[in-house]
Design a protein around this motif. Structure first.
Motif, PDB file in Angstrom:
ATOM      1  N   THR A  37       0.858  -1.176   0.000  1.00 31.03           N
ATOM      2  CA  THR A  37       0.000   0.000   0.000  1.00 31.03           C
ATOM      3  C   THR A  37       0.897   1.229   0.000  1.00 31.03           C
ATOM      4  OG1 THR A  37      -1.733  -1.136   1.243  1.00 31.03           O
ATOM      5  CG2 THR A  37      -1.795   1.267   1.225  1.00 31.03           C
ATOM      6  N   ALA A  38       0.837   2.026  -1.066  1.00 31.24           N
ATOM      7  CA  ALA A  38       1.696   3.201  -1.165  1.00 31.24           C
ATOM      8  C   ALA A  38       1.116   4.341  -0.339  1.00 31.24           C
ATOM      9  CB  ALA A  38       1.838   3.629  -2.621  1.00 31.24           C
ATOM     10  N   ASP A  39       1.953   4.918   0.524  1.00 28.40           N
ATOM     11  CA  ASP A  39       1.558   6.032   1.388  1.00 28.40           C
ATOM     12  C   ASP A  39       2.745   6.983   1.473  1.00 28.40           C
ATOM     13  OD1 ASP A  39       0.075   7.593   3.082  1.00 28.40           O
ATOM     14  OD2 ASP A  39       0.276   6.282   4.825  1.00 28.40           O
ATOM     15  N   THR A  40       3.174   7.481   0.308  1.00 27.11           N
ATOM     16  CA  THR A  40       4.459   8.171   0.219  1.00 27.11           C
ATOM     17  C   THR A  40       4.381   9.683   0.421  1.00 27.11           C
ATOM     18  OG1 THR A  40       4.227   8.276  -2.191  1.00 27.11           O
ATOM     19  CG2 THR A  40       5.465   6.418  -1.278  1.00 27.11           C
ATOM     20  N   THR A  41       3.195  10.277   0.298  1.00 29.54           N
ATOM     21  CA  THR A  41       3.060  11.721   0.514  1.00 29.54           C
ATOM     22  C   THR A  41       1.797  11.962   1.334  1.00 29.54           C
ATOM     23  OG1 THR A  41       4.119  12.105  -1.626  1.00 29.54           O
ATOM     24  CG2 THR A  41       3.095  14.000  -0.589  1.00 29.54           C
ATOM     25  N   PRO A  42       1.869  11.744   2.647  1.00 25.83           N
ATOM     26  CA  PRO A  42       0.655  11.758   3.464  1.00 25.83           C
ATOM     27  C   PRO A  42       0.191  13.135   3.910  1.00 25.83           C
ATOM     28  CG  PRO A  42       2.523  11.211   4.824  1.00 25.83           C
ATOM     29  CD  PRO A  42       3.046  11.350   3.415  1.00 25.83           C
ATOM     30  N   GLY A  43       0.826  14.204   3.437  1.00 22.90           N
ATOM     31  CA  GLY A  43       0.429  15.534   3.879  1.00 22.90           C
ATOM     32  C   GLY A  43       1.020  15.856   5.234  1.00 22.90           C
TER      33      GLY A  43
END
Length: 321
Positions: free
Chosen positions: A211-217
């Motif tokens: 699961t890509a979560d590379t730019t979560p804010g």
């Protein structure tokens, strides 16, 4: 602070680096990925000095470097596929974000208030020697001003941080050239927090789909997740047709003033990425160029990590032109 000491990767230099770290000082160390700005991860003031030297926001956690799996297990728990990933890729350019163990002993500044810690076992023999000599966990983000191009040589470190740190241990150019891949394994599956030196294709046989979560804010869990990062002083453009007044970086058959790899080799391109960006930035400033334009890079394997760095370097941010 005076100019950083120059240390050589011999017995004397390694001992001096370890002594400075134990005394709470900052030392730039070579790894297989990029140079790291190292400090004792158990000392609050030393870790705070990393953030101050880099101008790094204090909500952005740091990676802790350790010599072996046993030491990692005293600091963190290994859920899900964590053990299998560690056995497959450590030592090497993989960082795991893991739940902290009680009594871990790390400075709270390292984790930026999270209940997890990012851990890596580096493969570079010089950094391994320093870890063995220091006998303590070492926090080490990339050795550059926050948001700017990462350092892959001692000269890059000196240009960016030379007056802000105690010493630079020169281990030559870093062989991989892009930062570690960051994963967060859990019982529910494994999340990809940063593209890096180990491509997804090597990971998914162990973990299954990521699961890509590379730019979560605002919810930054790991280094490299800020939208704007790795920026040169000159505006960076990705792909498209070169225009007059631009410095160009080629790849493969796409020619330019500089090239990441004339053979179109992604491993070579990754190893040369940050050095080429440094050189292109210097060339652009000498010419008064309006922008740096990079040729298209295939978005497969190591190309994903390269494109991740280029997109963030081109993104609007505090260093935007």
């Amino acid at each position: 602070m005076q100019a950083a000491e120059d240390l050589q990767p011999d017995t004397t230099g390694i001992a001096r680096a370890a002594a400075l770290l134990c005394a709470g000082q900052l030392v730039a160390l070579p790894s297989e990925t990029v140079y790291g700005l190292a400090a004792d991860a158990t000392q609050d003031d030393a870790v705070a000095a990393i953030y101050a030297a880099k101008g790094r926001p204090d909500f952005n956690p740091l990676i802790v470097h350790l010599p072996d799996l046993d030491s990692a297990m005293t600091i963190a728990m290994f859920p899900g596929h964590a053990h299998a990933l560690a056995e497959a890729f450590w030592p090497g350019p993989l960082t795991l974000v893991l739940p902290l163990r009680p009594g871990h002993g790390l400075s709270a500044r390292v984790t930026a208030g999270h209940a997890t810690v990012a851990i890596r076992l580096p493969a570079h023999p010089v950094m391994q020697a320093v870890l063995s000599a220091a006998q303590r966990p070492i926090a080490a983000p990339s050795a550059n001003l926050s948001g700017r191009i990462s350092a892959t040589t001692a000269a890059h470190v000196r240009a960016g941080l030379g007056g802000r740190i105690a010493a630079i241990l020169d281990g030559g150019p870093t062989p991989v050239g892009v930062e570690s891949t960051i994963l967060a394994p859990s019982a529910e599956g494994t999340r990809l927090l940063r593209e890096g030196a180990i491509p997804r294709e090597a990971i998914t046989p162990i973990t299954g789909p990521l699961t890509a979560d590379t730019t979560p804010g605002a919810r930054v869990e790991a280094p490299g997740q800020l939208a704007s990062h790795y920026a040169p002083h000159t505006l960076l453009l990705c792909g498209g047709t070169p225009q007059p007044g631009e410095v160009t970086i080629g790849f493969g058959t796409a020619k330019g003033d500089l090239s990441l790899s004339e053979q179109g080799d992604l491993t070579e391109a990754a190893a040369r990425l940050f050095a080429t960006l440094h050189n292109a930035d210097a060339l652009a400033q000498s010419r008064g160029a309006t922008a740096i334009r990079v040729a298209d890079i295939p978005d497969t394997g190591l190309g994903r990590a390269i494109n991740d760095r280029l997109r963030r370097a081109a993104a609007p941010g505090p260093f935007s032109v």
